[in-house]
Design a protein around this motif. Structure first.
Motif, PDB file in Angstrom:
ATOM      1  N   GLU A 141       0.831  -1.208   0.000  1.00  0.00           N
ATOM      2  CA  GLU A 141       0.000   0.000   0.000  1.00  0.00           C
ATOM      3  C   GLU A 141       0.862   1.253   0.000  1.00  0.00           C
ATOM      4  OE1 GLU A 141      -3.766  -1.978   2.490  1.00  0.00           O
ATOM      5  OE2 GLU A 141      -2.297  -0.704   3.506  1.00  0.00           O
ATOM      6  N   ALA A 142       1.942   1.224   0.766  1.00  0.00           N
ATOM      7  CA  ALA A 142       2.834   2.386   0.822  1.00  0.00           C
ATOM      8  C   ALA A 142       3.582   2.570  -0.494  1.00  0.00           C
ATOM      9  CB  ALA A 142       3.823   2.222   1.969  1.00  0.00           C
ATOM     10  N   LEU A 143       4.041   1.474  -1.089  1.00  0.00           N
ATOM     11  CA  LEU A 143       4.790   1.570  -2.343  1.00  0.00           C
ATOM     12  C   LEU A 143       3.905   2.072  -3.485  1.00  0.00           C
ATOM     13  CD1 LEU A 143       7.003  -1.672  -2.277  1.00  0.00           C
ATOM     14  CD2 LEU A 143       7.540   0.630  -1.449  1.00  0.00           C
ATOM     15  N   ASN A 144       2.603   1.782  -3.403  1.00  0.00           N
ATOM     16  CA  ASN A 144       1.672   2.217  -4.455  1.00  0.00           C
ATOM     17  C   ASN A 144       1.079   3.600  -4.190  1.00  0.00           C
ATOM     18  OD1 ASN A 144       1.358   0.027  -6.510  1.00  0.00           O
ATOM     19  ND2 ASN A 144       0.905  -1.194  -4.689  1.00  0.00           N
ATOM     20  N   LEU A 145       1.434   4.211  -3.064  1.00  0.00           N
ATOM     21  CA  LEU A 145       0.916   5.541  -2.742  1.00  0.00           C
ATOM     22  C   LEU A 145       1.454   6.573  -3.729  1.00  0.00           C
ATOM     23  CD1 LEU A 145      -0.743   7.016  -0.450  1.00  0.00           C
ATOM     24  CD2 LEU A 145       1.485   7.604   0.540  1.00  0.00           C
ATOM     25  N   ARG A 146       0.602   7.450  -4.199  1.00  0.00           N
ATOM     26  CA  ARG A 146       0.990   8.513  -5.120  1.00  0.00           C
ATOM     27  C   ARG A 146       0.888   9.866  -4.415  1.00  0.00           C
ATOM     28  NH1 ARG A 146       3.022   4.883  -6.761  1.00  0.00           N
ATOM     29  NH2 ARG A 146       2.729   3.754  -8.731  1.00  0.00           N
ATOM     30  N   PHE A 157      -5.247   5.138   0.667  1.00  0.00           N
ATOM     31  CA  PHE A 157      -4.690   3.943   0.038  1.00  0.00           C
ATOM     32  C   PHE A 157      -5.763   3.343  -0.865  1.00  0.00           C
ATOM     33  CE2 PHE A 157      -2.675   4.256   4.276  1.00  0.00           C
ATOM     34  CZ  PHE A 157      -1.371   4.516   3.859  1.00  0.00           C
ATOM     35  N   TRP A 158      -5.505   3.389  -2.156  1.00  0.00           N
ATOM     36  CA  TRP A 158      -6.475   2.895  -3.127  1.00  0.00           C
ATOM     37  C   TRP A 158      -6.260   1.417  -3.432  1.00  0.00           C
ATOM     38  CZ3 TRP A 158     -10.453   5.967  -4.095  1.00  0.00           C
ATOM     39  CH2 TRP A 158     -10.285   7.351  -3.904  1.00  0.00           C
ATOM     40  N   VAL A 159      -5.003   0.993  -3.450  1.00  0.00           N
ATOM     41  CA  VAL A 159      -4.671  -0.402  -3.759  1.00  0.00           C
ATOM     42  C   VAL A 159      -4.471  -1.142  -2.449  1.00  0.00           C
ATOM     43  CG1 VAL A 159      -3.112  -1.957  -4.991  1.00  0.00           C
ATOM     44  CG2 VAL A 159      -3.552   0.341  -5.894  1.00  0.00           C
ATOM     45  N   THR A 160      -5.496  -1.870  -1.993  1.00  0.00           N
ATOM     46  CA  THR A 160      -5.445  -2.559  -0.705  1.00  0.00           C
ATOM     47  C   THR A 160      -5.750  -4.039  -0.883  1.00  0.00           C
ATOM     48  OG1 THR A 160      -7.795  -2.249  -0.181  1.00  0.00           O
ATOM     49  CG2 THR A 160      -6.276  -0.458   0.422  1.00  0.00           C
ATOM     50  N   LYS A 161      -5.435  -4.810   0.136  1.00  0.00           N
ATOM     51  CA  LYS A 161      -5.664  -6.250   0.098  1.00  0.00           C
ATOM     52  C   LYS A 161      -7.151  -6.572   0.014  1.00  0.00           C
ATOM     53  CE  LYS A 161      -4.640 -10.468   2.727  1.00  0.00           C
ATOM     54  NZ  LYS A 161      -3.983 -11.010   3.956  1.00  0.00           N
ATOM     55  N   SER A 162      -7.967  -5.796   0.701  1.00  0.00           N
ATOM     56  CA  SER A 162      -9.407  -6.047   0.721  1.00  0.00           C
ATOM     57  C   SER A 162     -10.115  -5.529  -0.523  1.00  0.00           C
ATOM     58  CB  SER A 162     -10.039  -5.396   1.955  1.00  0.00           C
ATOM     59  OG  SER A 162      -9.948  -3.979   1.871  1.00  0.00           O
ATOM     60  N   GLY A 163      -9.411  -4.686  -1.291  1.00  0.00           N
ATOM     61  CA  GLY A 163     -10.029  -4.085  -2.460  1.00  0.00           C
ATOM     62  C   GLY A 163     -10.818  -2.837  -2.131  1.00  0.00           C
ATOM     63  N   ARG A 164     -10.829  -2.445  -0.845  1.00  0.00           N
ATOM     64  CA  ARG A 164     -11.549  -1.247  -0.412  1.00  0.00           C
ATOM     65  C   ARG A 164     -10.548  -0.166  -0.047  1.00  0.00           C
ATOM     66  NH1 ARG A 164     -15.332  -4.407   3.993  1.00  0.00           N
ATOM     67  NH2 ARG A 164     -16.403  -5.827   2.522  1.00  0.00           N
ATOM     68  N   SER A 165     -10.742   1.011  -0.573  1.00  0.00           N
ATOM     69  CA  SER A 165      -9.840   2.109  -0.236  1.00  0.00           C
ATOM     70  C   SER A 165     -10.090   2.567   1.198  1.00  0.00           C
ATOM     71  CB  SER A 165     -10.054   3.279  -1.192  1.00  0.00           C
ATOM     72  OG  SER A 165     -11.363   3.808  -1.057  1.00  0.00           O
ATOM     73  N   ARG A 237     -12.912  -0.919  17.443  1.00  0.00           N
ATOM     74  CA  ARG A 237     -13.610  -0.586  16.195  1.00  0.00           C
ATOM     75  C   ARG A 237     -12.850   0.495  15.423  1.00  0.00           C
ATOM     76  NH1 ARG A 237     -16.950  -4.368  14.155  1.00  0.00           N
ATOM     77  NH2 ARG A 237     -18.307  -5.200  15.788  1.00  0.00           N
ATOM     78  N   ARG A 238     -12.301   1.479  16.135  1.00  0.00           N
ATOM     79  CA  ARG A 238     -11.519   2.514  15.461  1.00  0.00           C
ATOM     80  C   ARG A 238     -10.207   1.929  14.934  1.00  0.00           C
ATOM     81  NH1 ARG A 238     -14.061   5.831  19.374  1.00  0.00           N
ATOM     82  NH2 ARG A 238     -15.101   7.641  18.434  1.00  0.00           N
ATOM     83  N   VAL A 239      -9.605   1.031  15.697  1.00  0.00           N
ATOM     84  CA  VAL A 239      -8.373   0.378  15.234  1.00  0.00           C
ATOM     85  C   VAL A 239      -8.665  -0.438  13.976  1.00  0.00           C
ATOM     86  CG1 VAL A 239      -6.566  -1.285  15.823  1.00  0.00           C
ATOM     87  CG2 VAL A 239      -7.405   0.307  17.555  1.00  0.00           C
ATOM     88  N   GLN A 240      -9.802  -1.112  13.976  1.00  0.00           N
ATOM     89  CA  GLN A 240     -10.201  -1.884  12.795  1.00  0.00           C
ATOM     90  C   GLN A 240     -10.306  -0.989  11.564  1.00  0.00           C
ATOM     91  OE1 GLN A 240     -14.138  -3.569  13.034  1.00  0.00           O
ATOM     92  NE2 GLN A 240     -13.997  -4.572  11.043  1.00  0.00           N
ATOM     93  N   ALA A 241     -10.951   0.165  11.710  1.00  0.00           N
ATOM     94  CA  ALA A 241     -11.107   1.090  10.589  1.00  0.00           C
ATOM     95  C   ALA A 241      -9.766   1.680  10.162  1.00  0.00           C
ATOM     96  CB  ALA A 241     -12.076   2.212  10.971  1.00  0.00           C
ATOM     97  N   PHE A 242      -8.908   1.997  11.132  1.00  0.00           N
ATOM     98  CA  PHE A 242      -7.611   2.603  10.837  1.00  0.00           C
ATOM     99  C   PHE A 242      -6.749   1.653  10.014  1.00  0.00           C
ATOM    100  CE2 PHE A 242      -3.383   4.317  11.683  1.00  0.00           C
ATOM    101  CZ  PHE A 242      -3.601   5.683  11.673  1.00  0.00           C
ATOM    102  N   LEU A 243      -6.763   0.376  10.371  1.00  0.00           N
ATOM    103  CA  LEU A 243      -5.925  -0.594   9.664  1.00  0.00           C
ATOM    104  C   LEU A 243      -6.607  -1.207   8.446  1.00  0.00           C
ATOM    105  CD1 LEU A 243      -4.343  -0.362  12.427  1.00  0.00           C
ATOM    106  CD2 LEU A 243      -3.594  -2.687  11.953  1.00  0.00           C
ATOM    107  N   GLY A 244      -7.912  -1.027   8.339  1.00  0.00           N
ATOM    108  CA  GLY A 244      -8.613  -1.585   7.189  1.00  0.00           C
ATOM    109  C   GLY A 244      -8.869  -3.071   7.303  1.00  0.00           C
ATOM    110  N   HIS A 245      -9.006  -3.572   8.551  1.00  0.00           N
ATOM    111  CA  HIS A 245      -9.338  -4.984   8.739  1.00  0.00           C
ATOM    112  C   HIS A 245     -10.757  -5.233   8.252  1.00  0.00           C
ATOM    113  CE1 HIS A 245      -6.187  -5.513  12.176  1.00  0.00           C
ATOM    114  NE2 HIS A 245      -5.670  -5.736  10.992  1.00  0.00           N
ATOM    115  N   GLN A 246     -10.959  -6.322   7.535  1.00  0.00           N
ATOM    116  CA  GLN A 246     -12.285  -6.635   7.019  1.00  0.00           C
ATOM    117  C   GLN A 246     -13.242  -7.081   8.119  1.00  0.00           C
ATOM    118  OE1 GLN A 246     -10.571  -9.151   3.566  1.00  0.00           O
ATOM    119  NE2 GLN A 246     -12.469  -8.345   2.738  1.00  0.00           N
ATOM    120  N   THR A 247     -12.711  -7.740   9.148  1.00  0.00           N
ATOM    121  CA  THR A 247     -13.558  -8.207  10.250  1.00  0.00           C
ATOM    122  C   THR A 247     -12.931  -7.796  11.581  1.00  0.00           C
ATOM    123  OG1 THR A 247     -12.425 -10.350  10.462  1.00  0.00           O
ATOM    124  CG2 THR A 247     -14.241 -10.215   8.891  1.00  0.00           C
ATOM    125  N   ILE A 248     -13.766  -7.684  12.592  1.00  0.00           N
ATOM    126  CA  ILE A 248     -13.281  -7.318  13.923  1.00  0.00           C
ATOM    127  C   ILE A 248     -12.440  -8.438  14.516  1.00  0.00           C
ATOM    128  CG2 ILE A 248     -15.268  -8.242  15.171  1.00  0.00           C
ATOM    129  CD1 ILE A 248     -13.299  -4.989  15.959  1.00  0.00           C
TER     130      ILE A 248
END
Length: 312
Positions: A141-146, A157-165, A237-248
């Motif tokens: 994600e960092a390497l693809n950051l523009r 971060f647009w290019v993520t493992k989950s496919g969600r920015s 829940r905030r940590v989940q959103a910050f890291l982009g985890h798909q599930t809690i």
């Protein structure tokens, strides 16, 4: 004639997975499954196939988490095939229990030494690590950051493992790390080659006397970010959103670090008990809740003594 898994993958892979390392892993999983089906002359995709795959993976020494990833790729492909009418029924979804492995994260001293030694090799390597620690981003994600993805103190971060920015605010340290490479073409870390980064990471790891630490890998920087957020009292829940985890459930790996939050629970219960005792006294029943009245001077010595006993 058995249904050809590879042909299904060839038809739908561009729809189901974005290009990147995850898709390359999926392609390897599908090829392995296809080879297994052909070698064992399996005619039907059903629960028996899943059971045999699980036994096969275990015979290879695959962990439950690895087996789950391989089966998840298969199920995703088969769900698409079912919607297209290529198969009549999906096999039963199986998710094997995964053990909570030890989560390795950087100490402050390890971070200081790591960044200093990497900076002596290439400032971009240390800035990349610092950025990963303070954003929880994955290396890819960092390497693809523009440069255009950074705006008003936030990075998307647009290019993520989950496919969600996802968009995260930047710490002062992360802002400086990006600013150091603002003149680079494309993005701040787009010039960094992952293979070179890993080579120097491993060299520094050896210098630090951690060559035998299998968990001392770049992904540990993401664990470090999550761990520090939880230790600082940020709710899961905030940590989940910050890291982009798909599930809690993914975030719950760090829940044990939030020990201070449990102390707040006890403080809240003590306040509730004291208030209940005061209300009872006002109602003319001073004996009720006497044992839990933490605010009375008569019970304070007993409470202090009790805490001392249990602390010993």
């Amino acid at each position: 004639m058995p249904l050809e898994i590879l042909s299904i993958y060839a038809r739908y892979h561009s729809i189901l997975w974005d290009e990147g390392s995850h898709k390359r892993n999926v392609a390897a999983f599908v090829a392995e499954i296809s080879e297994f089906i052909q070698r064992n002359k399996i005619e039907t995709i059903n629960d028996d196939l899943v059971d045999r795959l699980i036994m096969y993976y275990r015979s290879k020494g695959n962990s439950n988490s690895t087996i789950n990833r391989k089966l998840a790729a298969l199920y995703k492909l088969l769900r698409r095939a079912e919607r297209a009418g290529l198969i009549k029924k999906l096999p039963t979804y199986v998710r094997l229990p995964e053990k909570n492995a030890r989560v390795r994260f950087l100490t402050r001293e390890e971070e200081r030494v790591l960044l200093r030694k990497l900076a002596s090799r290439d400032e971009a390597f240390s800035d990349l690590c610092l950025f990963l620690v303070d954003t929880g981003a994955r290396v890819g994600e960092a390497l693809n950051l523009r440069h255009g993805d950074v705006h008003r103190g936030k990075a998307t971060f647009w290019v993520t493992k989950s496919g969600r920015s996802r968009t995260v605010p930047l710490t002062d340290r992360a802002v400086v790390a990006l600013a150091n490479h603002r003149h680079r073409a494309g993005g701040p870390f787009s010039h960094v080659r992952y293979q070179a980064f890993r080579y120097h990471w491993n060299a520094v790891k050896k210098q630090m006397g951690l060559a035998g630490d299998k968990q001392f890998v770049p992904h540990m920087l993401r664990h470090t970010c999550a761990s520090r957020l939880v230790q600082a009292g940020i709710d899961l829940r905030r940590v989940q959103a910050f890291l982009g985890h798909q599930t809690i459930q993914m975030t719950l790996r760090y829940a044990h670090l939030a020990t201070d939050d449990l102390d707040q629970c006890v403080m809240a219960l003590d306040r509730i008990n004291a208030r209940a005792a005061r209300d009872a006294e006002k109602a003319g029943n001073p004996k009720s809740n006497k044992a839990v009245h933490a605010g009375e001077e008569s019970t304070a010595p007993k409470i202090a003594d009790g805490r001392r006993v249990f602390a010993e």
